[in-house]
Design an enzyme around this catalytic site. Sequence first.
Site, PDB file in Angstrom:
ATOM      1  N   CYS A 123       0.803  -1.220   0.000  1.00 48.90           N
ATOM      2  CA  CYS A 123       0.000   0.000   0.000  1.00 48.90           C
ATOM      3  C   CYS A 123       0.842   1.280   0.000  1.00 48.90           C
ATOM      4  O   CYS A 123       1.428   1.615  -1.020  1.00 48.90           O
ATOM      5  CB  CYS A 123      -1.011  -0.044   1.145  1.00 48.90           C
ATOM      6  SG  CYS A 123      -2.380   1.089   0.850  1.00 48.90           S
ATOM      7  N   ARG A 125     -12.285   7.158  -1.117  1.00 53.17           N
ATOM      8  CA  ARG A 125     -11.222   6.173  -0.943  1.00 53.17           C
ATOM      9  C   ARG A 125     -11.684   4.833  -1.508  1.00 53.17           C
ATOM     10  O   ARG A 125     -12.872   4.531  -1.533  1.00 53.17           O
ATOM     11  CB  ARG A 125     -10.890   6.022   0.544  1.00 53.17           C
ATOM     12  CG  ARG A 125     -10.343   7.273   1.180  1.00 53.17           C
ATOM     13  CD  ARG A 125      -9.987   7.025   2.644  1.00 53.17           C
ATOM     14  NE  ARG A 125      -8.859   6.114   2.780  1.00 53.17           N
ATOM     15  CZ  ARG A 125      -7.582   6.481   2.639  1.00 53.17           C
ATOM     16  NH1 ARG A 125      -7.273   7.728   2.362  1.00 53.17           N
ATOM     17  NH2 ARG A 125      -6.614   5.599   2.782  1.00 53.17           N
ATOM     18  N   HIS A 135      -3.740  -5.556   2.266  1.00 55.29           N
ATOM     19  CA  HIS A 135      -3.414  -5.749   3.680  1.00 55.29           C
ATOM     20  C   HIS A 135      -4.147  -7.006   4.149  1.00 55.29           C
ATOM     21  O   HIS A 135      -4.714  -7.731   3.362  1.00 55.29           O
ATOM     22  CB  HIS A 135      -3.936  -4.581   4.529  1.00 55.29           C
ATOM     23  CG  HIS A 135      -3.454  -3.234   4.128  1.00 55.29           C
ATOM     24  ND1 HIS A 135      -2.268  -2.716   4.541  1.00 55.29           N
ATOM     25  CD2 HIS A 135      -4.033  -2.272   3.371  1.00 55.29           C
ATOM     26  CE1 HIS A 135      -2.133  -1.485   4.062  1.00 55.29           C
ATOM     27  NE2 HIS A 135      -3.178  -1.189   3.347  1.00 55.29           N
TER      28      HIS A 135
HETATM   29  N1  GLN Z   1      -1.875   6.852   2.344  1.00 51.03           N
HETATM   30  C1  GLN Z   1      -2.018   6.055   1.160  1.00 51.03           C
HETATM   31  C2  GLN Z   1      -3.364   6.223   0.502  1.00 51.03           C
HETATM   32  O1  GLN Z   1      -4.334   6.535   1.146  1.00 51.03           O
HETATM   33  C3  GLN Z   1      -1.745   4.593   1.507  1.00 51.03           C
HETATM   34  C4  GLN Z   1      -2.743   4.016   2.483  1.00 51.03           C
HETATM   35  C5  GLN Z   1      -2.357   2.683   3.072  1.00 51.03           C
HETATM   36  O2  GLN Z   1      -1.171   2.311   3.193  1.00 51.03           O
HETATM   37  N2  GLN Z   1      -3.364   1.940   3.497  1.00 51.03           N
HETATM   38  O3  GLN Z   1      -3.458   6.038  -0.682  1.00 51.03           O
END
Ligand code: GLN
Length: 244
Positions: free
Chosen positions: A94, A128, A194
């Site tokens: 990620c 998101r 994840h």
């Molecule tokens: N901060 C990054 C995003 O939101 C990665 C997020 C994460 O590692 N879960 O894209």
Amino acid sequence: MELRFLALYPEQMNIYADRGNVVFLRRRCEWRGIEFSYAAAGPGERFDPDAHDFLYLGGGQDRDQRAVAADMVASKRDAIASAVEDDAVILAVCGGYQLLGHSYQLGEERLPGLGLVDLETTRGEGSRLIGNIAIEVDLGEGPRTVAGFENHGGRTHLGPGAEPLGRVLKGHGNNGEDGFEGVHRGNLIGTYLHGPLLPKNAWLADWLIGRALERRYGTRPELAPLDDEMEQAAHDSARRAALA
Ligand code: GLN
């Protein structure tokens, strides 16, 4: 045998229990009588690219990435690039995955990446990309499923010089549009998954362990099979959650 493991920024880059990947790798090595030597490199620290065969970078929030991006390029880029060119394994999840590319664009702000693979990430205007995800992956041993969970605001697009890790079966993947997830080149893997990723996808953990040991010892060892009943149940449950 010994697996020489290096965690990059373990204090800063560890979200959604990405540290669980490290515990899992350690256990799978130790259950087989393979020594697991753990080292960490944090802000400002340099490392010897020949001293580690498995580099790991977990996920992080935008502010964590802000804290490490420039430092990583300044203090570690050359060593990481040299290790990767010399077949070291690198797994990045990620926020860590995003930093393998050229840059992560957050509005006006541009966080520099390592430039190890041809990809760009931009923080989208939209919501998101969150949820359970399953992808189909072929690392040269036939198609396999990898299941996990994603939560990212960044959208990643691969350039013509980059190959995805897999094809999205269900979920968003790199950008929610092109059906690709992650990046793969040789022993480098970047992914949005994840869960943590490896306890739910034990075969992938073993693939990575095998590659790292091959780098050190010249031939890929035959890894003793383990009782993976729990791991299989974890995988099935993550896969069901995504495909339901
Ligand atoms: N901060 C990054 C995003 O939101 C990665 C997020 C994460 O590692 N879960 O894209």
